[in-house]
Enzyme design. Structure first.
Site, mmCIF file in Angstrom:
data_model
loop_
_atom_site.group_PDB
_atom_site.id
_atom_site.type_symbol
_atom_site.label_atom_id
_atom_site.label_comp_id
_atom_site.label_asym_id
_atom_site.label_seq_id
_atom_site.Cartn_x
_atom_site.Cartn_y
_atom_site.Cartn_z
ATOM 1 N N TYR A 1 0.841 -1.201 0.000
ATOM 2 C CA TYR A 1 0.000 0.000 0.000
ATOM 3 C C TYR A 1 0.877 1.253 0.000
ATOM 4 C CZ TYR A 1 -3.069 3.636 1.890
ATOM 5 O OH TYR A 1 -3.746 4.810 2.087
ATOM 6 N N GLU B 1 -11.420 7.087 5.810
ATOM 7 C CA GLU B 1 -10.719 7.894 6.819
ATOM 8 C C GLU B 1 -11.660 8.195 7.983
ATOM 9 O OE1 GLU B 1 -7.714 8.553 7.285
ATOM 10 O OE2 GLU B 1 -6.763 8.180 5.347
ATOM 11 N N TRP C 1 -4.954 2.746 10.465
ATOM 12 C CA TRP C 1 -5.273 2.575 9.052
ATOM 13 C C TRP C 1 -5.081 1.123 8.632
ATOM 14 C CZ3 TRP C 1 -8.178 3.889 5.413
ATOM 15 C CH2 TRP C 1 -7.934 3.486 4.094
#
Length: 207
Positions: free
Chosen positions: A29, A51, A59
């Site tokens: 990522y 988010e 995350w």
């Protein structure tokens, strides 16, 4: 481990930002998504929504659930989500693959309606968010770990957050918006020495 603060050396010998060290998926990522400029409408809306779901979590937790989120939320097609009703909310609250938080689920449905309104005014979500891209001269000359830690928000993320809230969006505080800016390449917060920083910078200049 690298001796440079905030970086680590991967098995391939490349230096990367330390925050992605936990798993190979996280490193992928970091290498291929985070900080690369995005104009795709669905991805921009997805990231703003995710988010919001991340608030209070890591995350990595959200990334691990991203495919389940995409399935649950109609691949973040705003027009489809905007039509979700109470039965959909109950379905989502029963979905163990996502973060089952009623407020965040309802926020995503609300924000889908708001993004449709925003597109009608600005042409696209991409055109809207570009209005808040910071000027290069306002960014640190060197992106060190200390500089990064000092920037959990920016004047632009505060302005965008305030404007979105005025338009009826929710779960879009300044810190959430800044994390969105980092991920979507509105700023390049890969640290100096990270092997991705120069690539993200080139992509940003071409965007």
């Amino acid at each position: 481990m690298s001796e440079r603060p905030g970086l680590f050396k991967g098995e391939d010998g490349a230096l990367r930002c330390l925050w992605c060290q936990a798993t190979p998926a996280y490193q992928h990522y970091h290498d291929h998504e985070w900080g690369r400029p995005v104009t795709d409408e669905r991805r921009l809306f997805e990231k703003l929504c995710l988010e919001g779901f991340q608030a209070g979590l890591s995350w990595l937790t959200i990334l691990n659930k991203r495919e389940a989120f995409r399935t649950a939320f109609a691949n973040f097609d705003a027009e489809r989500i905007a039509r979700f009703g109470e039965r959909d909310i109950e379905r989502l609250l029963a979905d163990a693959g996502i973060v089952r938080h009623r407020g965040k689920i309802e926020s995503t449905i609300n924000n889908a309606k708001r993004v449709i309104e925003l597109r009608a005014e600005f042409g696209s979500l991409s055109e809207y968010v570009q209005r808040f891209r910071p000027a290069s001269k306002s960014r640190p000359k060197r992106m060190t770990l200390a500089a990064l830690k000092a920037m959990t928000t920016s004047p632009e993320s505060v302005a965008m957050s305030k404007d979105l809230k005025k338009r009826g969006w929710s779960f879009v505080g300044p810190t959430t918006v800044y994390a969105f800016m980092q991920a979507m390449g509105l700023v390049n917060d890969h640290l100096d020495g990270c092997h991705v920083r120069a690539k993200a910078k080139v992509r940003s200049a071409a965007a």
